[in-house]
Design a protein around this motif. Structure first.
Motif, PDB file in Angstrom:
ATOM      1  N   ALA A  96      -0.386  -3.165   0.491  1.00 59.16           N
ATOM      2  CA  ALA A  96       0.311  -2.803   2.192  1.00 59.16           C
ATOM      3  C   ALA A  96       0.562  -1.648   1.553  1.00 59.16           C
ATOM      4  O   ALA A  96       0.381  -0.666   2.859  1.00 59.16           O
ATOM      5  N   ALA A  97       1.379  -1.300   0.805  1.00 56.70           N
ATOM      6  CA  ALA A  97       1.427   0.199   1.078  1.00 56.70           C
ATOM      7  C   ALA A  97       0.376   1.728   0.318  1.00 56.70           C
ATOM      8  O   ALA A  97       0.580   2.344   0.701  1.00 56.70           O
ATOM      9  N   GLN A  98      -0.723   0.607  -0.145  1.00 57.96           N
ATOM     10  CA  GLN A  98      -1.456   1.138   0.348  1.00 57.96           C
ATOM     11  C   GLN A  98      -2.710   0.829   0.902  1.00 57.96           C
ATOM     12  O   GLN A  98      -4.010   1.238   1.274  1.00 57.96           O
ATOM     13  N   GLY A  99      -2.615   0.333   2.427  1.00 55.97           N
ATOM     14  CA  GLY A  99      -3.327  -0.060   3.743  1.00 55.97           C
ATOM     15  C   GLY A  99      -4.171  -1.073   3.119  1.00 55.97           C
ATOM     16  O   GLY A  99      -5.557  -1.049   4.242  1.00 55.97           O
ATOM     17  N   VAL A 100      -4.252  -2.205   1.885  1.00 55.35           N
ATOM     18  CA  VAL A 100      -4.612  -3.330   2.179  1.00 55.35           C
ATOM     19  C   VAL A 100      -3.982  -4.214   2.279  1.00 55.35           C
ATOM     20  O   VAL A 100      -2.886  -4.745   2.211  1.00 55.35           O
ATOM     21  N   GLU A 238      -7.639   7.566  -8.679  1.00 49.70           N
ATOM     22  CA  GLU A 238      -7.681   6.834  -7.270  1.00 49.70           C
ATOM     23  C   GLU A 238     -10.016   6.570  -7.905  1.00 49.70           C
ATOM     24  O   GLU A 238     -10.501   7.668  -8.014  1.00 49.70           O
ATOM     25  N   GLN A 239     -10.145   4.947  -6.962  1.00 52.83           N
ATOM     26  CA  GLN A 239     -11.587   4.859  -6.925  1.00 52.83           C
ATOM     27  C   GLN A 239     -11.905   4.007  -5.796  1.00 52.83           C
ATOM     28  O   GLN A 239     -11.316   3.774  -5.543  1.00 52.83           O
ATOM     29  N   TRP A 240     -13.276   4.530  -5.853  1.00 50.57           N
ATOM     30  CA  TRP A 240     -13.680   4.356  -4.239  1.00 50.57           C
ATOM     31  C   TRP A 240     -13.519   2.217  -4.618  1.00 50.57           C
ATOM     32  O   TRP A 240     -14.228   2.015  -4.843  1.00 50.57           O
ATOM     33  N   ASP A 241     -13.223   1.721  -2.942  1.00 49.75           N
ATOM     34  CA  ASP A 241     -14.068   0.150  -3.291  1.00 49.75           C
ATOM     35  C   ASP A 241     -14.135  -0.008  -1.570  1.00 49.75           C
ATOM     36  O   ASP A 241     -14.112   1.368  -0.457  1.00 49.75           O
ATOM     37  N   THR A 245     -10.451   4.287  -0.710  1.00 48.30           N
ATOM     38  CA  THR A 245     -10.384   4.946  -2.342  1.00 48.30           C
ATOM     39  C   THR A 245      -8.862   4.817  -2.309  1.00 48.30           C
ATOM     40  O   THR A 245      -7.842   4.791  -1.671  1.00 48.30           O
ATOM     41  N   HIS A 246      -8.855   3.710  -3.760  1.00 50.92           N
ATOM     42  CA  HIS A 246      -7.592   3.161  -4.186  1.00 50.92           C
ATOM     43  C   HIS A 246      -7.054   3.393  -5.851  1.00 50.92           C
ATOM     44  O   HIS A 246      -7.863   3.469  -6.280  1.00 50.92           O
ATOM     45  N   ARG A 247      -6.001   3.317  -5.957  1.00 49.68           N
ATOM     46  CA  ARG A 247      -5.321   3.518  -7.463  1.00 49.68           C
ATOM     47  C   ARG A 247      -5.289   2.538  -8.137  1.00 49.68           C
ATOM     48  O   ARG A 247      -4.902   0.694  -6.971  1.00 49.68           O
TER      49      ARG A 247
END
Length: 600
Positions: A96-100, A238-241, A245-247
């Motif tokens: 949730a902290a990464q907006g997911v 950080e990489q795209w998914d 883009t997230h760690r």
């Protein structure tokens, strides 16, 4: 039209050894190890690492690998668990902290501890006879010198090449050098992966003089040494998914804390044999549930490939997979009522729910009086009369979705040797199309965490250091406590569906292994997929054309939403075993033009 005894090739018979797998080069490598004096464990490890190299769209060194084995010396049947756990930092709050709000099927957020490498090395150290260099030499040779790239791999690389070019340059370096995807059946090499495997062997050999010390040294180099360090550094970038883009959350400490392990299988009787599967951290018990339900009906009178048989098998699958969704999870963290789920009494209760027409609901039961708890997303989809809305089935983004329809899949291999050792293994994950290659290592991390729900309180909810409920599902049959048959298939949620008609064809209708594999197949797509974005097709059935127009029309009259999958498309089963007279046998699937069995 009933299934015929037509076969594309003979069932192999011999007395020395048999290897069957989803790629001819892996089968040949395993057989070469048997010819060199190795046993089934040595051969399985060699074949498994070749699969990691030659089917990079189907599995990789950074993926997972469960196996079911029978050891001739001790008489034990056991499971090797190569399913890595979620990172220690993996909590719903961390996502949730990464907006997911749902774990994607691509990128670093879905990474769990790579389990395949540790599982292969556990098998080799405890039960093999050869050194690491002896068994990894085949994979290293193909990675360094090249191998023919199968068409599906080339097509996969071509499909995700834009993602590589825009987002995952480390993958582009390996798979699209010069900006171009390789041609089908061209000679392809991954020298970076060859260097990694070579260094692991060298560091292992430097760790001690004994075979066991060298294998343990290589394991430490992977999970606590240079491989873990590279993974730790890359996962922090950080990489795209497909969600942004997230760690990642995976760290070197997660790898250092994990080891592959052994455990007892789950076993149930069917058609005069005992069927052994993994515990409910895998979907293996769902095969046992289907077989127990089908044991309540008269399969013999239905005949192979009949509409009656397909209907019964599809409806039993819906019931078993509904229980999977409600009750399966890591037994180390969740109380799974496995004994009740596979009991004959519960199966009889469930069998009474099969009616003359296709059911459109998701109906978990109440094993041992338990109340089923389904994810809120599933309940919302079922709100209108308990049916799935058609709109839930949306096209997956590049690199994610059900592997069998998203340019990826899984591998499988089976080995028996002249001493009576048997291995059934299903390596998967670490797909080139689902996560970026790790710099300097030549392979990608797996994305198995996508199978967790972020909603708390479910059997398969995300929790730190737990195993995701994987679809990987090797199988072993026992007859009177002795090993009879190793078998399995790639196919995600379909793995424990395609093997049902195979077993019925062989055990009930008496087909030999090759005929049982070659017979027309089918599967249900009714329930929610284990893979992001968790699509479902209400009353959906995929069926091969060879079942016959009359059978397909009959199924549609019963309310099944049947789609024609073509004549040869469903399943990549391989099998190897030991007949009652001691003869060894094997067979492999012709679909996809890759699988082969070898032996003598």
């Amino acid at each position: 039209m009933s299934a015929s005894a037509f076969t594309t090739r003979p069932e192999l018979l011999g007395t020395f050894g048999m290897v069957a797998s989803t790629h001819w080069l892996a089968s040949s490598a395993g057989m070469a190890v048997l010819e060199a004096g190795g046993n089934a464990y040595d051969a399985a490890v060699a074949a498994g690492f070749v699969l990691h190299v030659v089917e990079p769209h189907l599995n990789g060194v950074g993926g997972d690998m469960p196996a079911i084995c029978h050891d001739a010396r001790s008489g034990r049947t056991f499971v090797v668990c190569g399913q890595g756990t979620a990172p220690a930092a993996a909590t719903p709050e961390a996502y949730a902290a990464q907006g997911v709000d749902a774990i994607p099927g691509t990128g670093l957020l879905a990474a769990t501890v790579p389990g395949a490498f540790g599982a292969w090395l556990l098998m080799l150290e405890r039960y093999g006879t050869l050194g690491l260099r002896d068994v990894l030499g085949y994979a290293i040779g193909y990675a360094r010198d090249g191998y023919p790239l199968v068409r599906q791999a080339a097509d996969t690389i071509s499909a995700v090449a834009p993602v590589f070019a825009e987002h995952w340059q480390t993958s582009a370096q390996i798979y699209t050098p010069g900006g171009r995807a390789p041609a089908p059946r061209s000679r392809f090499a991954n020298p970076m992966l060859a260097d990694t495997l070579t260094r692991l062997v060298a560091e292992g050999e430097a760790a001690g003089n004994t075979r066991e010390a060298q294998i343990e040294g290589a394991r430490r180099a992977f999970y606590s040494g240079f491989v873990a360090e590279a993974i730790d550094a890359f996962a922090a970038t950080e990489q795209w998914d497909t969600t942004g883009t997230h760690r990642g959350l995976l760290t070197g400490a997660d790898l250092d804390a994990w080891r592959a392990g052994e455990e007892d299988p789950v076993i149930a009787d069917f058609a005069g044999v005992q069927v052994a599967k993994t515990q409910a951290w895998g979907q293996g018990p769902v095969l046992l549930q289907q077989l127990q339900i089908l044991a309540q009906v008269d399969l013999v009178s239905m005949g192979p490939g009949s509409a009656d048989l397909v209907h019964a098998v599809v409806e039993s699958a819906k019931l078993a997979f509904a229980d999977r969704e409600a009750f399966y999870g890591d037994p180390d963290h969740v109380d799974v009522p496995t004994d009740e789920l596979i009991s004959a009494g519960y199966a009889a209760e469930r069998a009474r729910l099969i009616g003359p027409t296709a059911d459109g609901t998701l109906r978990p039961g109440s094993p041992a009086g338990r109340s089923a708890r389904l994810p809120q997303a599933v309940l919302a989809a079922m709100a209108d009369g308990g049916a799935w809305p058609d709109g839930l089935a949306t096209p997956p983004a590049p690199g994610q979705g059900e592997p069998t329809v998203a340019r990826g899949d899984t591998c499988h291999l089976d080995v028996v040797d002249r001493w009576g050792n048997v291995v059934s293994a299903t390596p998967s994950g670490g797909w080139l199309q689902s996560s970026p290659a790790i710099p300097g290592l030549g392979f990608a991390l797996g994305t198995r965490a996508q199978m967790f729900w972020l909603e708390p309180g479910l059997a398969s909810s995300l929790a730190p250091r737990t195993r995701p409920r994987t679809t990987l599902s090797p199988s072993l049959l026992l007859a009177g406590g002795r090993p009879y048959l190793s078998f399995g298939t790639p196919g995600g949620d379909q793995q424990d569906q395609w093997t049902v008609p195979f077993l019925i064809n062989h055990l009930v209708f008496g087909m030999d292994l090759q005929a049982a594999i070659d017979a027309p197949s089918w599967h249900s797509t009714h329930g929610p997929s284990s893979f992001a974005p968790r699509v479902a097709q209400p009353r959906g059935v995929r069926a091969e054309t060879r079942l016959g127009a009359d059978v397909l029309a009959d199924l549609r009259r019963r309310g099944h939403d049947v789609s024609d999958a073509g004549p040869w498309s469903l399943g990549r089963i391989s099998a190897a075993g030991i007949r009652a007279d001691g003869m060894l046998m094997a067979a492999a699937n012709p679909r996809g033009m890759q699988g082969y069995a070898v032996g003598r």
